[in-house]
Design an enzyme around this catalytic site. Structure first.
Site, PDB file in Angstrom:
ATOM      1  CB  SER A 213      63.419   8.952  65.157  1.00 15.01           C
ATOM      2  OG  SER A 213      63.028   9.921  64.213  1.00 15.01           O
TER       3      SER A 213
ATOM      4  CG  HIS B 169      62.751   7.933  59.926  1.00 17.92           C
ATOM      5  ND1 HIS B 169      62.352   6.883  60.709  1.00 17.92           N
ATOM      6  CD2 HIS B 169      62.620   9.048  60.698  1.00 17.92           C
ATOM      7  CE1 HIS B 169      61.997   7.352  61.904  1.00 17.92           C
ATOM      8  NE2 HIS B 169      62.159   8.654  61.919  1.00 17.92           N
TER       9      HIS B 169
END
Lengths: 275, 255
Positions: free
Chosen positions: A142, A176
């Site tokens: 991330s 994501h």
């Protein structure tokens, strides 16, 4: 300085970065597969007991992130540690020496904006760049994956927005990719508007750079993909990359005392002593 | 409508972060707002927005005596989306302790530094302890990590500042050294003492502990002149509360 734990580095160590689209440090199979890959990369440095350090800066050094890291690596054949910049008052350490002594530095997720701002305030980026050039593996998920690129798409201010990274890897990254349609849409727009082309990573997909050239895609969950995202004339194209599947290792063998405790508990339950 | 008087209350240490059961400093800053139900926003940035710290703020600044809120810069998807509007609508902004270096880095990234100046100029009272005290000054002595370091703050107050200025803590010698090396003159405060500035002038020093003091430090040639400042103990003639130990949040006491 700094090489007490490792062999003398070769003249030009291979620069390695593993960027992950999203995962946790749980005991679920895809998470175990990611941890196994991290351990393998750290172990390839050739030391007997690789050192793995988490930088949980992007989360604000939350104890959740730190404790899940330790529960994933605490009983594996490695030496895990954390550098919590918000907690240095409690646990002072020599940042530079500690980081340059690692085999793998893992950067946790959270706010990419805050991550880079706090690193800048503490002058961490130059240490990480040196670590990279010395062959220490850099990894993260991330925010901890996008930070290595020229740019990423962060929700640090609420809505998904473009943000500059450290620029150690060329191009951009969006994480994501499968789970957050609004982030993906913002990325496609940004690349269309001139952000450098790059990659989209689903949760449990990753890209591994080893030396120069193109990265190798890996996936820890069936269906999780890595995409090359590039601008071609008037449109932005997404093309999935062939990825190597990372099988999950068997769950870690139970520690003897825990195993004993569970055996006794099972026996008692069978005997009807417990509800 | 707020008065345009600019006020900063810089705690050497104390308030709910360090003195549970002794609300004197927190009551003092709430009283300065002159509002019946003051709007108080907590900025826990220096702790990395630690959950337990935020919970303790809401316990200390409970909704029956004020309108509390907080801003987590690590979780912007929650909380107010317009930071400027939220901060400018407060009566009091309370900055928690932790790492002042990280605090200033994160604030700059979100533009909080310029919003706080604007808030101060429009009459919102600014206060804080430890890192939340050092940040307001031009220069600060930070002992958060290793040897005391000299660093730049937001510069709302054109002085230097040193917190947790207890005897024997080693900060005195470091502060004097920095002053001799050219750091601008300034103020120090012990745990329990708070420096109350109106505009850029120190208007008074108040304390939640009878013996806590504030100090003025100046350089004359190569000599540092340190003067104790007369301090008002806020506990009046009540029984003197024993100084409680700092709580588990060790990020707070050490800026």
């Amino acid at each position: 300085m700094g090489f007490a734990n490792g062999p003398i580095p070769k003249a030009t160590p291979v620069r390695r970065i593993l960027a992950l689209g999203g995962h946790e440090f749980s005991s679920r199979p895809p998470d175990r597969a990611v941890c196994e890959l991290l351990l393998r990369l750290a172990g390839e440095r050739g030391v007997e007991r690789p050192r793995i350090c988490i930088l949980p800066t992007a989360s604000g050094d939350t104890s959740d992130q730190i404790s899940s890291f330790y529960s994933a690596f605490g009983e594996r054949h490695c030496e895990p540690s954390d550098v919590s910049l918000f907690r240095l008052g409690r646990r002072p350490l020599e940042l530079r020496d500690h980081l340059l002594d690692q085999d793998l530095i893992y950067v946790g997720g959270g706010s990419m904006l805050n991550l880079l701002a706090v690193w800048e305030a503490h002058d961490i980026a130059s240490i990480l760049s040196l670590a990279w050039r010395q062959g220490i593996v850099l990894a993260g998920q991330s925010a901890g994956a996008m930070c290595w690129f020229e740019a990423g798409i962060t929700k640090s201010s609420g809505k998904p927005l473009a943000a500059a990274g450290l620029g150690m890897l060329e191009g951009s990254l969006c994480v994501h990719y499968n789970n957050e349609p609004e982030r993906r849409a913002a990325y496609l727009d940004a690349v269309g508007d001139g952000m450098p082309s790059g990659y989209g990573l689903d949760d449990y997909a990753g890209l591994l750079w080893e030396g120069e050239g193109t990265p190798a895609a890996v996936t820890a969950r069936r269906g999780a993909r890595a995409y090359r995202v590039s601008r071609r004339e008037d449109e932005v194209a997404e093309s999935p990359l062939p990825a190597r599947f990372l099988p999950a290792p068997a769950p870690a063998a139970l520690r003897e005392d825990i195993a004993e405790f569970r055996r006794i508990k099972t026996m008692r339950r069978r005997a009807g002593w417990l509800g | 409508m707020k008065t345009a008087e600019r006020q900063i209350v810089a705690f050497g240490g104390g308030g709910f972060s360090m003195e549970s059961g002794n609300p004197l400093l927190d009551d003092y800053v709430l009283g300065l707002t002159r509002a019946e139900r003051p709007r108080v926003c907590f900025l826990p940035s220096a702790s990395g927005d630690a959950d337990h710290y935020i919970v303790r703020f809401y316990r200390a600044f409970s909704a029956h005596r004020c309108e509390p809120s907080h801003i987590s810069l690590f979780r912007r998807e929650q909380g107010p989306s317009d930071l400027r509007r939220h901060l400018l609508s407060q009566d009091l902004i309370y900055v928690g302790g932790g790492s002042v270096v990280s605090l200033l880095g994160v604030w700059r990234a979100h533009g909080i530094d310029s919003i706080l100046r604007e808030a101060w100029e429009s009459g919102v009272i600014l206060c804080g302890l430890s890192a939340g005290s050092l940040c307001w000054f031009a220069e600060a002595v930070s002992g958060f990590h290793g040897e005391p370091k000299r660093l730049r703050g937001l510069g709302l107050l054109p002085f230097s500042n040193c917190v947790h200025y207890e005897r024997g803590a080693g900060r005195g010698a470091a502060y004097h050294g920095f002053l001799r090396e050219g750091m601008c003159g300034g103020y120090a405060a012990e745990d329990g003492a708070a420096l109350h500035f109106t505009g850029e002038e120190l208007s008074r020093v108040v304390a939640s502990r009878p013996r806590a003091r504030g100090y003025r430090l100046d350089v004359a040639g190569s000599r540092v002149v340190e003067m104790q400042i007369a301090t008002t103990y806020l506990g009046d003639r009540e029984a003197i509360p024993a100084a409680p130990l700092p709580e588990a949040l060790s990020t707070a006491p050490a800026a």
